[in-house]
Scaffold this motif. Structure first.
Motif, mmCIF file in Angstrom:
data_model
loop_
_atom_site.group_PDB
_atom_site.id
_atom_site.type_symbol
_atom_site.label_atom_id
_atom_site.label_comp_id
_atom_site.label_asym_id
_atom_site.label_seq_id
_atom_site.Cartn_x
_atom_site.Cartn_y
_atom_site.Cartn_z
ATOM 1 N N ASP A 25 8.842 60.267 33.568
ATOM 2 C CA ASP A 25 9.035 59.402 32.412
ATOM 3 C C ASP A 25 8.480 60.130 31.182
ATOM 4 N N GLU A 28 5.927 57.324 27.652
ATOM 5 C CA GLU A 28 4.858 56.528 28.262
ATOM 6 C C GLU A 28 3.819 56.060 27.263
ATOM 7 N N THR A 29 3.719 56.718 26.131
ATOM 8 C CA THR A 29 2.655 56.394 25.191
ATOM 9 C C THR A 29 3.219 56.086 23.807
ATOM 10 N N ASP A 54 6.782 48.965 24.636
ATOM 11 C CA ASP A 54 7.364 48.241 25.770
ATOM 12 C C ASP A 54 8.753 47.701 25.429
ATOM 13 N N ARG A 57 11.081 50.732 25.481
ATOM 14 C CA ARG A 57 11.281 51.153 26.871
ATOM 15 C C ARG A 57 12.233 50.208 27.608
#
Length: 179
Positions: A25, A28-29, A54, A57
């Motif tokens: 992935d 992620e941050t 989020d 994503r």
């Protein structure tokens, strides 16, 4: 077919975002999202929060479905995305960009802007009947989206890693066969 700069950037961002869900992935941050925001020259609201990350994503499966759909299904998905966001296209000019389309307000959530800008870019792809510019990676172990903006339509792999891995495998196969 040469697309407008904003269309190409939106398509590249969408493919990158869709492929970021692959292993490993790559989104992620919040810092990863900041890099994507800057790399693809997004403007407007960017909260730099975990919640925003989020939301972005969560778009990945929808974008993957759109970028890998056939033309008729892509039309359905684009229309759903634009209706959901209540998109209202307008011409804007800002920063170093000349006139181009925005379809939601600059203060709309980043995830909404990603989704709508992808849908707007796909309108150009669909209308030009250029769906063949989108494909799945030719690497047998990868399901990444390939966006081929090359003149000769020669791109087969979603990343340099997949291309290099296949080139090395082909070289080794030729070496084994010849000797």
């Amino acid at each position: 077919m040469v697309f407008a700069h904003d269309t190409e950037m939106a398509l590249q961002a969408a493919a990158t975002l869709a492929n970021s869900a692959l292993d490993p992935d790559t989104l992620e941050t919040v810092a990863d999202l900041d890099e994507m925001y800057a790399r693809f020259e997004y403007t407007g609201r960017h909260e730099r929060t975990r919640a925003e990350l989020d939301e972005v994503r969560a778009l990945r499966p929808r974008l993957y479905a759109l970028l890998t759909a056939d033309r008729d299904r892509a039309v359905e998905l684009v229309n759903e995305m634009l209706a959901e966001a209540r998109a209202l296209p307008r011409l804007v000019r800002h920063d170093r960009w000349d006139w181009h389309l925005h379809a939601v307000a600059d203060d709309a959530p980043l995830a909404t802007r990603f989704l709508v800008e992808t849908a707007m870019a796909m309108i150009d792809v669909i209308r030009a009947d250029e769906m063949s510019r989108l494909d799945i990676c030719a690497d047998d172990d990868c399901e990444g989206v390939v966006l081929d903006l090359s003149r000769n339509r020669s791109r087969r792999f979603c990343s340099n890693s997949c291309g290099n891995r296949n080139a090395v495998a082909a070289y080794r196969a030729r070496q084994a066969a010849s000797g």
